[in-house]
Design a protein around this motif. Structure first.
Motif, PDB file in Angstrom:
ATOM      1  N   SER A   3      -5.741  -5.596  27.710  1.00  0.00           N
ATOM      2  CA  SER A   3      -4.956  -4.558  27.061  1.00  0.00           C
ATOM      3  C   SER A   3      -4.597  -5.051  25.661  1.00  0.00           C
ATOM      4  CB  SER A   3      -3.692  -4.223  27.859  1.00  0.00           C
ATOM      5  OG  SER A   3      -2.888  -5.380  28.029  1.00  0.00           O
ATOM      6  N   ILE A   4      -4.228  -4.108  24.788  1.00  0.00           N
ATOM      7  CA  ILE A   4      -3.918  -4.440  23.394  1.00  0.00           C
ATOM      8  C   ILE A   4      -2.650  -3.702  22.990  1.00  0.00           C
ATOM      9  CG2 ILE A   4      -4.755  -4.460  21.013  1.00  0.00           C
ATOM     10  CD1 ILE A   4      -7.594  -4.160  22.095  1.00  0.00           C
ATOM     11  N   ARG A   5      -1.772  -4.401  22.299  1.00  0.00           N
ATOM     12  CA  ARG A   5      -0.573  -3.779  21.747  1.00  0.00           C
ATOM     13  C   ARG A   5      -0.426  -4.181  20.288  1.00  0.00           C
ATOM     14  NH1 ARG A   5       3.575  -5.331  26.702  1.00  0.00           N
ATOM     15  NH2 ARG A   5       2.576  -4.019  28.295  1.00  0.00           N
ATOM     16  N   THR A   6       0.053  -3.259  19.488  1.00  0.00           N
ATOM     17  CA  THR A   6       0.352  -3.579  18.093  1.00  0.00           C
ATOM     18  C   THR A   6       1.831  -3.351  17.846  1.00  0.00           C
ATOM     19  OG1 THR A   6       0.057  -1.381  17.092  1.00  0.00           O
ATOM     20  CG2 THR A   6      -1.942  -2.676  17.527  1.00  0.00           C
ATOM     21  N   GLU A   7       2.364  -4.082  16.891  1.00  0.00           N
ATOM     22  CA  GLU A   7       3.789  -4.005  16.585  1.00  0.00           C
ATOM     23  C   GLU A   7       3.978  -3.837  15.088  1.00  0.00           C
ATOM     24  OE1 GLU A   7       7.868  -6.643  17.297  1.00  0.00           O
ATOM     25  OE2 GLU A   7       5.911  -7.409  17.895  1.00  0.00           O
ATOM     26  N   ASN A   8       4.472  -2.652  14.698  1.00  0.00           N
ATOM     27  CA  ASN A   8       4.770  -2.368  13.287  1.00  0.00           C
ATOM     28  C   ASN A   8       3.586  -2.724  12.386  1.00  0.00           C
ATOM     29  OD1 ASN A   8       6.505  -1.374  11.291  1.00  0.00           O
ATOM     30  ND2 ASN A   8       7.229  -3.421  10.757  1.00  0.00           N
ATOM     31  N   LEU A   9       2.419  -2.313  12.791  1.00  0.00           N
ATOM     32  CA  LEU A   9       1.177  -2.694  12.114  1.00  0.00           C
ATOM     33  C   LEU A   9       1.038  -1.967  10.778  1.00  0.00           C
ATOM     34  CD1 LEU A   9      -1.379  -4.428  12.615  1.00  0.00           C
ATOM     35  CD2 LEU A   9      -2.441  -2.386  13.590  1.00  0.00           C
ATOM     36  N   LYS A  10       0.760  -2.762   9.740  1.00  0.00           N
ATOM     37  CA  LYS A  10       0.578  -2.198   8.403  1.00  0.00           C
ATOM     38  C   LYS A  10      -0.713  -2.739   7.793  1.00  0.00           C
ATOM     39  CE  LYS A  10       5.537  -1.717   7.432  1.00  0.00           C
ATOM     40  NZ  LYS A  10       6.635  -2.018   6.481  1.00  0.00           N
ATOM     41  N   LYS A  11      -1.373  -1.865   7.037  1.00  0.00           N
ATOM     42  CA  LYS A  11      -2.556  -2.301   6.290  1.00  0.00           C
ATOM     43  C   LYS A  11      -2.599  -1.556   4.969  1.00  0.00           C
ATOM     44  CE  LYS A  11      -6.282  -4.483   5.286  1.00  0.00           C
ATOM     45  NZ  LYS A  11      -6.242  -5.927   4.991  1.00  0.00           N
ATOM     46  N   ASN A  12      -2.575  -2.331   3.888  1.00  0.00           N
ATOM     47  CA  ASN A  12      -2.624  -1.759   2.545  1.00  0.00           C
ATOM     48  C   ASN A  12      -3.944  -2.106   1.874  1.00  0.00           C
ATOM     49  OD1 ASN A  12       0.081  -1.029   2.993  1.00  0.00           O
ATOM     50  ND2 ASN A  12       0.824  -2.940   2.074  1.00  0.00           N
ATOM     51  N   PHE A  13      -4.480  -1.147   1.141  1.00  0.00           N
ATOM     52  CA  PHE A  13      -5.633  -1.381   0.279  1.00  0.00           C
ATOM     53  C   PHE A  13      -5.160  -1.075  -1.137  1.00  0.00           C
ATOM     54  CE2 PHE A  13      -7.510  -0.236   4.392  1.00  0.00           C
ATOM     55  CZ  PHE A  13      -8.356  -1.315   4.589  1.00  0.00           C
ATOM     56  N   GLY A  14      -4.657  -2.102  -1.821  1.00  0.00           N
ATOM     57  CA  GLY A  14      -4.031  -1.871  -3.109  1.00  0.00           C
ATOM     58  C   GLY A  14      -2.750  -1.064  -2.916  1.00  0.00           C
ATOM     59  N   ALA A  15      -2.672   0.064  -3.618  1.00  0.00           N
ATOM     60  CA  ALA A  15      -1.491   0.925  -3.510  1.00  0.00           C
ATOM     61  C   ALA A  15      -1.568   1.878  -2.322  1.00  0.00           C
ATOM     62  CB  ALA A  15      -1.314   1.720  -4.801  1.00  0.00           C
ATOM     63  N   VAL A  16      -2.719   1.942  -1.682  1.00  0.00           N
ATOM     64  CA  VAL A  16      -2.915   2.868  -0.560  1.00  0.00           C
ATOM     65  C   VAL A  16      -2.429   2.237   0.737  1.00  0.00           C
ATOM     66  CG1 VAL A  16      -4.612   4.166   0.791  1.00  0.00           C
ATOM     67  CG2 VAL A  16      -4.896   3.931  -1.686  1.00  0.00           C
ATOM     68  N   LYS A  17      -1.527   2.927   1.422  1.00  0.00           N
ATOM     69  CA  LYS A  17      -1.022   2.467   2.720  1.00  0.00           C
ATOM     70  C   LYS A  17      -1.833   3.139   3.825  1.00  0.00           C
ATOM     71  CE  LYS A  17       3.685   1.646   1.062  1.00  0.00           C
ATOM     72  NZ  LYS A  17       5.127   1.963   1.237  1.00  0.00           N
ATOM     73  N   ALA A  18      -2.901   2.472   4.255  1.00  0.00           N
ATOM     74  CA  ALA A  18      -3.774   3.047   5.274  1.00  0.00           C
ATOM     75  C   ALA A  18      -3.068   3.144   6.622  1.00  0.00           C
ATOM     76  CB  ALA A  18      -5.049   2.216   5.406  1.00  0.00           C
ATOM     77  N   LEU A  19      -2.256   2.135   6.946  1.00  0.00           N
ATOM     78  CA  LEU A  19      -1.399   2.154   8.136  1.00  0.00           C
ATOM     79  C   LEU A  19      -0.002   1.737   7.705  1.00  0.00           C
ATOM     80  CD1 LEU A  19      -3.608   0.546  10.942  1.00  0.00           C
ATOM     81  CD2 LEU A  19      -3.046   2.958  10.653  1.00  0.00           C
ATOM     82  N   ASN A  20       0.992   2.499   8.143  1.00  0.00           N
ATOM     83  CA  ASN A  20       2.340   2.265   7.648  1.00  0.00           C
ATOM     84  C   ASN A  20       3.325   2.047   8.796  1.00  0.00           C
ATOM     85  OD1 ASN A  20       4.476   1.992   5.912  1.00  0.00           O
ATOM     86  ND2 ASN A  20       4.598   4.159   5.366  1.00  0.00           N
ATOM     87  N   GLY A  21       3.162   0.919   9.497  1.00  0.00           N
ATOM     88  CA  GLY A  21       4.109   0.564  10.545  1.00  0.00           C
ATOM     89  C   GLY A  21       3.873   1.271  11.861  1.00  0.00           C
ATOM     90  N   VAL A  22       2.684   1.117  12.439  1.00  0.00           N
ATOM     91  CA  VAL A  22       2.362   1.801  13.694  1.00  0.00           C
ATOM     92  C   VAL A  22       2.393   0.811  14.860  1.00  0.00           C
ATOM     93  CG1 VAL A  22       1.016   3.643  12.630  1.00  0.00           C
ATOM     94  CG2 VAL A  22      -0.113   1.516  13.250  1.00  0.00           C
ATOM     95  N   SER A  23       2.891   1.282  15.985  1.00  0.00           N
ATOM     96  CA  SER A  23       2.958   0.476  17.204  1.00  0.00           C
ATOM     97  C   SER A  23       2.213   1.206  18.317  1.00  0.00           C
ATOM     98  CB  SER A  23       4.417   0.229  17.602  1.00  0.00           C
ATOM     99  OG  SER A  23       5.090  -0.512  16.608  1.00  0.00           O
ATOM    100  N   PHE A  24       1.095   0.639  18.727  1.00  0.00           N
ATOM    101  CA  PHE A  24       0.269   1.212  19.780  1.00  0.00           C
ATOM    102  C   PHE A  24       0.415   0.414  21.071  1.00  0.00           C
ATOM    103  CE2 PHE A  24      -2.343   2.101  15.912  1.00  0.00           C
ATOM    104  CZ  PHE A  24      -2.359   3.484  15.972  1.00  0.00           C
ATOM    105  N   ASP A  25       0.207   1.086  22.177  1.00  0.00           N
ATOM    106  CA  ASP A  25       0.107   0.412  23.475  1.00  0.00           C
ATOM    107  C   ASP A  25      -1.163   0.908  24.142  1.00  0.00           C
ATOM    108  OD1 ASP A  25       0.310  -0.734  25.945  1.00  0.00           O
ATOM    109  OD2 ASP A  25       2.285   0.055  26.430  1.00  0.00           O
ATOM    110  N   PHE A  26      -2.230   0.132  24.001  1.00  0.00           N
ATOM    111  CA  PHE A  26      -3.506   0.478  24.619  1.00  0.00           C
ATOM    112  C   PHE A  26      -3.576  -0.227  25.973  1.00  0.00           C
ATOM    113  CE2 PHE A  26      -4.507   0.647  19.977  1.00  0.00           C
ATOM    114  CZ  PHE A  26      -4.726   2.020  19.895  1.00  0.00           C
TER     115      PHE A  26
END
Length: 240
Positions: A3-26
């Motif tokens: 199983s996979i879980r994410t916590e407040n996941l963020k990913k920026n590409f320069g000024a672009v916020k592709a992911l802005n604090g997401v928490s998944f429970d797979f």
């Protein structure tokens, strides 16, 4: 099972916020759907889960039978099918299978059994000599899935596998996913097709890098009072 879980996941590409604090429970052994339009953050999520990108912030946590595990433990049993064309147009179906047999270092007996099973499931057996560049969109996606499944993965990441294929091929593709889900492997499928959300055991709705809702499809619709997922996204968009 993984199983996979994410916590407040963020990913920026320069000024672009592709992911802005997401928490998944797979959670393990289920077919999960990442649902959202283009630019929602689906592909970025997939690449992060597959270890192809590093988060700008937050964490990704992997578990084996409920216990914390290192990504290196999961990696040999993870298969990722990207959205963009990733096969070799000049190689035939058989040549692709042979290539991935070498890549996964499969024993001949294991390869023979697994490839025969996959050719039967995908109904591509009579097209084994056809080059990938000659296949229809639906057949091309089936070949990509076969190559991903050849190693019998425990975790399967599929980035928009039904995008651009005809309705019949879409239905056949989902039938194959249901058969795989019966084996209790973790499957994460991203799609922009709202009608496919209800085909999943769990849905995770993404919009502009933010998580709108997660859960069992009927429960999510009931809690939001929406008749379907298209209506739900329209409502959420109006609330911005």
């Amino acid at each position: 099972m993984f199983s996979i879980r994410t916590e407040n996941l963020k990913k920026n590409f320069g000024a672009v916020k592709a992911l802005n604090g997401v928490s998944f429970d797979f959670s393990a052994g289920l077919l999960h759907g990442l649902i959202g339009s283009n630019g929602a953050g689906k592909t970025t999520t997939m690449r992060l889960l597959a270890g192809l990108l590093k988060p700008s912030a937050g964490g990704i946590h992997y578990y084996s039978d409920g216990k914390p595990a290192a990504f290196s433990d999961l990696r040999p049993t993870l298969a990722y099918m990207p959205q963009q064309a990733s096969l070799y147009p000049d190689l035939s179906i058989d040549e692709h299978l042979e290539f991935f047999r070498e890549l996964y270092r499969l024993e001949p007996a294991v390869y023979d059994r697994r490839s025969a099973e996959l050719l039967r499931i995908t109904r591509l057996g009579k097209f084994r000599g056809c080059r990938a560049g000659q296949l229809s969109g639906g057949m091309y996606k089936k070949l990509g899935l076969m190559c991903a499944l050849l190693q019998s993965p425990s975790v399967l990441l599929l980035d928009e596998p039904t995008n651009g294929v005809d309705p019949i091929s879409r239905r056949e593709f989902w039938e194959m996913l249901y058969a795989l889900a019966a084996d209790k492997i973790l499957i994460i499928v991203s799609t922009a097709y709202m009608d496919e959300a209800e085909r999943c055991a769990r849905v995770h709705l993404l919009d502009s890098g933010r998580l709108l809702a997660s859960g069992e499809p009927r429960t999510v619709l009931k809690e939001t009072g929406a008749a379907n997922f298209e209506e739900l996204f329209i409502r959420k968009g109006a609330e911005k």
